[in-house]
Design a protein around this motif. Sequence first.
Motif, short mmCIF file in Angstrom:
data_model
loop_
_atom_site.label_atom_id
_atom_site.label_comp_id
_atom_site.label_asym_id
_atom_site.label_seq_id
_atom_site.Cartn_x
_atom_site.Cartn_y
_atom_site.Cartn_z
N ARG A 143 0.97 -1.14 -0.05
CA ARG A 143 -0.07 0.09 -0.13
C ARG A 143 0.78 1.09 0.12
NH1 ARG A 143 -4.11 0.72 4.48
NH2 ARG A 143 -4.96 -1.43 3.74
N SER A 144 1.93 1.22 0.83
CA SER A 144 2.82 2.36 0.95
C SER A 144 4.28 2.03 1.33
CB SER A 144 2.30 3.52 1.85
OG SER A 144 2.42 3.08 3.02
N LEU A 145 5.28 2.77 0.93
CA LEU A 145 6.71 2.54 1.45
C LEU A 145 7.35 3.77 1.74
CD1 LEU A 145 7.94 0.78 -1.92
CD2 LEU A 145 7.76 -0.33 0.24
N ALA A 146 8.01 3.67 2.94
CA ALA A 146 8.72 4.86 3.41
C ALA A 146 10.14 4.40 3.73
CB ALA A 146 8.08 5.36 4.73
N ILE A 147 11.08 5.40 3.63
CA ILE A 147 12.56 5.48 3.73
C ILE A 147 12.75 5.66 5.27
CG2 ILE A 147 14.99 5.86 2.94
CD1 ILE A 147 13.15 4.30 0.93
N ALA A 148 13.72 5.20 5.84
CA ALA A 148 14.18 5.50 7.24
C ALA A 148 14.16 6.77 7.42
CB ALA A 148 15.32 4.82 7.78
N LYS A 149 14.48 7.71 6.92
CA LYS A 149 14.67 9.13 7.15
C LYS A 149 13.18 9.87 7.37
CE LYS A 149 18.73 10.17 4.61
NZ LYS A 149 19.38 10.72 3.36
N ALA A 150 12.15 9.03 6.91
CA ALA A 150 10.97 9.67 6.70
C ALA A 150 10.11 9.10 7.81
CB ALA A 150 10.18 9.33 5.56
N PHE A 151 10.73 8.34 8.71
CA PHE A 151 9.88 7.66 9.85
C PHE A 151 10.88 7.51 11.18
CE2 PHE A 151 10.99 3.84 7.78
CZ PHE A 151 11.29 2.98 8.79
#
Length: 108
Positions: A92-100
Amino acid sequence: MERTSVSGAAEAKALLSSYLNKRMRVVISDGRVIDGNLLCTDRDRNIILGNCEEFFSQEEVAELESNGSGSVARSRMPRTLGLAIIPGHHIRSLAIAKAFSSGPPVTT
């Protein structure tokens, strides 16, 4: 025109390569949230994550609260998965470590 699409494909490939071995957060279609290191992907958008942890979704936490079955604090603890293969059609969605931030996903 083909040079533009080839250039765009090369840029996309370079961007994807820069994400390898980076910590990612993946939300899948059933609401689960999986954090892990991106190890590889393929043209069908399937991904393999290493050192994974799975967290309950906010919907599952709300359901546990309403049913009174299990404490919310316990439900927010991660479950260690290790290696996870995630089919692309479930992402459904992806986020790279900097974003969370590290730890379980939190919504207000």
